[in-house]
Motif scaffolding. Structure first.
Motif, mmCIF file in Angstrom:
data_model
loop_
_atom_site.group_PDB
_atom_site.id
_atom_site.type_symbol
_atom_site.label_atom_id
_atom_site.label_comp_id
_atom_site.label_asym_id
_atom_site.label_seq_id
_atom_site.Cartn_x
_atom_site.Cartn_y
_atom_site.Cartn_z
ATOM 1 N N PRO A 290 -16.251 4.464 -7.119
ATOM 2 C CA PRO A 290 -15.390 3.699 -6.867
ATOM 3 C C PRO A 290 -15.672 2.525 -5.742
ATOM 4 O O PRO A 290 -16.463 2.571 -4.988
ATOM 5 C CB PRO A 290 -14.322 4.354 -6.268
ATOM 6 C CG PRO A 290 -14.631 5.388 -5.858
ATOM 7 C CD PRO A 290 -15.902 5.930 -6.714
ATOM 8 N N LEU A 291 -15.421 1.179 -6.402
ATOM 9 C CA LEU A 291 -15.903 0.018 -5.428
ATOM 10 C C LEU A 291 -14.542 -0.451 -4.471
ATOM 11 O O LEU A 291 -14.999 -1.331 -3.768
ATOM 12 C CB LEU A 291 -16.127 -1.107 -6.381
ATOM 13 C CG LEU A 291 -17.351 -0.967 -7.472
ATOM 14 C CD1 LEU A 291 -17.641 -2.025 -8.276
ATOM 15 C CD2 LEU A 291 -18.553 -0.554 -6.631
ATOM 16 N N TRP A 292 -13.707 0.126 -4.502
ATOM 17 C CA TRP A 292 -12.473 -0.236 -3.698
ATOM 18 C C TRP A 292 -12.260 0.666 -2.531
ATOM 19 O O TRP A 292 -13.073 1.680 -2.190
ATOM 20 C CB TRP A 292 -11.043 -0.201 -4.378
ATOM 21 C CG TRP A 292 -11.060 0.972 -5.142
ATOM 22 C CD1 TRP A 292 -9.800 2.109 -4.670
ATOM 23 C CD2 TRP A 292 -11.105 1.512 -6.487
ATOM 24 N NE1 TRP A 292 -10.091 3.202 -5.377
ATOM 25 C CE2 TRP A 292 -10.774 2.634 -6.553
ATOM 26 C CE3 TRP A 292 -11.779 0.794 -7.488
ATOM 27 C CZ2 TRP A 292 -10.731 3.377 -8.004
ATOM 28 C CZ3 TRP A 292 -11.944 1.616 -8.670
ATOM 29 C CH2 TRP A 292 -11.264 2.827 -9.156
ATOM 30 N N VAL B 73 -5.157 2.216 -8.782
ATOM 31 C CA VAL B 73 -4.681 3.489 -9.008
ATOM 32 C C VAL B 73 -5.788 4.586 -8.663
ATOM 33 O O VAL B 73 -6.786 4.679 -9.702
ATOM 34 C CB VAL B 73 -3.948 3.937 -10.201
ATOM 35 C CG1 VAL B 73 -3.297 5.337 -10.443
ATOM 36 C CG2 VAL B 73 -3.099 2.868 -10.665
ATOM 37 N N CYS B 74 -5.546 5.421 -7.452
ATOM 38 C CA CYS B 74 -6.885 6.120 -7.059
ATOM 39 C C CYS B 74 -6.445 7.452 -7.557
ATOM 40 O O CYS B 74 -7.474 8.335 -7.682
ATOM 41 C CB CYS B 74 -6.672 6.271 -5.503
ATOM 42 S SG CYS B 74 -7.592 4.827 -4.817
ATOM 43 N N TYR C 5 0.734 -1.145 0.115
ATOM 44 C CA TYR C 5 -0.063 0.179 0.149
ATOM 45 C C TYR C 5 0.691 1.219 0.183
ATOM 46 O O TYR C 5 1.588 1.533 0.851
ATOM 47 C CB TYR C 5 -0.861 0.135 1.428
ATOM 48 C CG TYR C 5 -1.983 -0.877 1.222
ATOM 49 C CD1 TYR C 5 -3.327 -0.819 0.851
ATOM 50 C CD2 TYR C 5 -1.794 -2.334 1.489
ATOM 51 C CE1 TYR C 5 -4.377 -1.410 0.776
ATOM 52 C CE2 TYR C 5 -2.990 -3.150 1.499
ATOM 53 C CZ TYR C 5 -4.194 -2.823 1.130
ATOM 54 O OH TYR C 5 -5.207 -3.430 1.146
ATOM 55 N N PHE C 6 0.840 1.996 -1.029
ATOM 56 C CA PHE C 6 1.575 3.272 -0.999
ATOM 57 C C PHE C 6 0.528 4.439 -0.866
ATOM 58 O O PHE C 6 -0.259 4.828 -1.335
ATOM 59 C CB PHE C 6 2.068 3.481 -2.556
ATOM 60 C CG PHE C 6 3.333 2.585 -2.662
ATOM 61 C CD1 PHE C 6 4.492 2.983 -2.509
ATOM 62 C CD2 PHE C 6 3.214 1.173 -3.154
ATOM 63 C CE1 PHE C 6 5.611 2.272 -2.784
ATOM 64 C CE2 PHE C 6 3.986 0.283 -3.207
ATOM 65 C CZ PHE C 6 5.366 1.007 -3.199
ATOM 66 N N HIS D 184 -0.028 -7.532 -5.102
ATOM 67 C CA HIS D 184 -1.121 -6.291 -5.221
ATOM 68 C C HIS D 184 -0.547 -4.987 -4.851
ATOM 69 O O HIS D 184 0.237 -5.031 -3.780
ATOM 70 C CB HIS D 184 -1.880 -7.075 -3.878
ATOM 71 C CG HIS D 184 -2.403 -8.289 -4.078
ATOM 72 N ND1 HIS D 184 -1.640 -9.477 -3.958
ATOM 73 C CD2 HIS D 184 -3.917 -8.790 -4.340
ATOM 74 C CE1 HIS D 184 -2.616 -10.541 -4.242
ATOM 75 N NE2 HIS D 184 -3.766 -10.176 -4.516
ATOM 76 N N LEU D 185 -1.013 -4.161 -5.520
ATOM 77 C CA LEU D 185 -0.547 -2.821 -5.673
ATOM 78 C C LEU D 185 -1.700 -1.816 -5.346
ATOM 79 O O LEU D 185 -2.522 -2.019 -6.126
ATOM 80 C CB LEU D 185 0.373 -2.372 -6.920
ATOM 81 C CG LEU D 185 1.977 -2.539 -6.748
ATOM 82 C CD1 LEU D 185 2.450 -2.276 -8.088
ATOM 83 C CD2 LEU D 185 2.453 -1.803 -5.425
ATOM 84 N N TYR D 186 -1.458 -1.040 -4.309
ATOM 85 C CA TYR D 186 -2.644 -0.119 -4.190
ATOM 86 C C TYR D 186 -2.092 1.255 -3.966
ATOM 87 O O TYR D 186 -1.222 1.400 -3.122
ATOM 88 C CB TYR D 186 -3.396 -0.363 -3.093
ATOM 89 C CG TYR D 186 -4.043 -1.838 -3.046
ATOM 90 C CD1 TYR D 186 -5.249 -1.979 -3.634
ATOM 91 C CD2 TYR D 186 -3.436 -2.975 -2.282
ATOM 92 C CE1 TYR D 186 -5.831 -3.333 -3.652
ATOM 93 C CE2 TYR D 186 -3.771 -3.885 -2.354
ATOM 94 C CZ TYR D 186 -5.239 -4.327 -3.078
ATOM 95 O OH TYR D 186 -5.632 -5.588 -3.184
#
Length: 434
Positions: free
Chosen positions: A432-434, A345-346, A298-299, A318-320
């Motif tokens: 957004p769903l995440w 990618v937010c 998580y970044f 897994h990259l967030y």
């Protein structure tokens, strides 16, 4: 004539009612006996059934139910009912949630502390609630706890408690449990000496340790855990205590295969933390030893702080990205993250990510999930990406404003093309769903 017909109808109704009266009485007696049977069944339910019901009840309702009858009171004191418990500690001024009543807490500690195995403390943002949780922890001297969780529902209230008070209370559990297998102590003032006590008393049983955002823990403290807890399968920590030595310790021949490694890369102020690089041979050693491990990152960084990341191959799965991430970084992800399963990618800005997304689709051949928000991708590039990935994209959550119409595809056409390559109906998201 009308009056006579009415009187005849009244006589018919009266006679039919009289004729049916015995039947009504018969069914009424049946209903009464059925109700009596139901009441008897509730009172004579098997213990294991009542126990199952009680496990879903809040503590106060559970205590009230125990006074209904002797049988239910017997169930109330069965040890299995008290193996798992969540203490909710909230202040009326800072939370709308009800708090576990202090008298009931004392009753649990007095009568059932020896039975507690799975314990969690859920506190609100107040320091008073966190201190109350520490006071309860200090009393758990006769427990054999296997799972311990400290959860702050708002800001990390445990960080407002004095370090000595918190560590003293936690040490009581570490010393007396002897069989801890799962610990979640994120956002707490736990320190290196308390981790050494944990290891000294629970090294043979510890399987899961989540301790992100624990500023008093150093790389030496977490390395001590990895060296001595050879059965550790899941670990969550901050990047600043991740070292080459830690990865090599987790990759030793005597250590079990790691299943899940979560790394939080967080910065509150740009330039405040100097991020270090992890060598490729350390990552390679981990993957050789634990080829199925999920490496989740998580970044929460600012764009200028990504300089040290993704320059070499990294086995992240897994990259967030919770903040904006540059095109250059996303381009490096496509080239250096071959094990990537999921990418979110937010935010990115207003520069199209066409080349970067296509590069990810070409090189990240394990990618099954993608989420995009607050960035831009042309419809043609997005369709090419979906065609590259095909039906292995099981989760595709793309905000509608991300997709930019071009000369080849409009927003009205894109869902048809994407659905064709996915093999299912797909539409862009409006939230957004995440």
């Amino acid at each position: 004539m009308k009056r006579n017909s009415l009187s005849v109808e009244n006589k018919i109704v009266q006679s039919s009612a009289a004729a049916k009266q015995p039947k009504l009485g018969f069914y009424s007696s049946l209903n009464q006996s059925h109700m009596h049977t139901v009441l008897l069944d509730w009172g004579h339910l098997p213990h294991h059934v009542v126990l199952r019901i009680f496990q879903y009840l809040p503590l106060l309702d559970r205590a009230r139910a125990s006074s209904v009858c002797r049988r239910w009171n017997e169930v109330f004191h069965i040890p299995d009912l008290w193996r798992k418990f969540e203490f909710e500690l909230n202040q009326s001024a800072t939370s709308y949630f009800k708090s576990t009543h202090p008298d009931l807490i004392q009753q649990i500690i007095k009568k059932h502390s020896a039975h507690l195995q799975y314990v969690s403390f859920k506190v609100d943002s107040s320091t008073e609630s966190a201190e109350a949780a520490c006071d309860i922890l200090s009393q758990l001297v006769n427990c054999s706890i296997q799972t311990l969780g400290l959860i702050s529902t708002a800001k990390p209230s445990f960080m407002n408690v004095s370090e000595s008070h918190f560590v003293s209370a936690l040490t009581v559990v570490f010393i007396n449990s002897k069989s801890l297998s799962s610990i979640k102590i994120e956002d707490t003032p736990v320190d290196d000496p308390s981790l050494k006590i944990l290891v000294a008393n629970n090294s043979d049983t510890l399987r899961l340790l989540k301790m992100s955002s624990c500023p008093h823990v150093s790389s030496d403290g977490i390395l001590c855990v990895a060296d001595h807890c050879q059965g550790l399968r899941e670990l969550a920590l901050n990047y600043y205590i991740l070292t080459d030595e830690l990865l090599l310790a987790l990759s030793s021949e005597t250590h079990v295969n790691l299943e899940h490694l979560r790394i939080d890369v967080v910065s509150e102020n740009p330039g405040q933390i100097a991020f270090h690089a992890i060598k490729k041979h350390s990552w390679d050693a981990l993957i050789k030893h634990s080829p199925r491990v999920n490496v989740v990152m998580y970044f929460f960084l600012y764009e200028e702080e990504f300089e040290m990341f993704f320059k070499e191959e990294i086995p992240v799965t897994h990259l967030y990205f919770g903040r904006s991430v540059s095109k250059a970084v996303l381009g490096r992800i496509g080239l250096n993250c071959p094990r990537l399963f999921e990418l979110v990618v937010c935010a990115n800005g207003l520069q199209p990510l066409d080349k970067e997304l296509i590069c990810i689709g070409e090189h990240c051949t394990n990618l099954t999930a993608l989420g995009l928000s607050e960035c831009e991708v042309s419809c043609s590039a997005f369709i090419k990406f979906v065609r590259l990935c095909g039906r292995r994209l099981t989760h595709l959550s793309i905000m509608e404003e991300v997709l930019i119409p071009d000369e080849d595809y409009s927003l009205d056409e894109i869902h048809t093309e994407v659905s064709k390559y996915l093999g299912r109906i797909w539409f862009p998201e409006v939230m957004p769903l995440w």
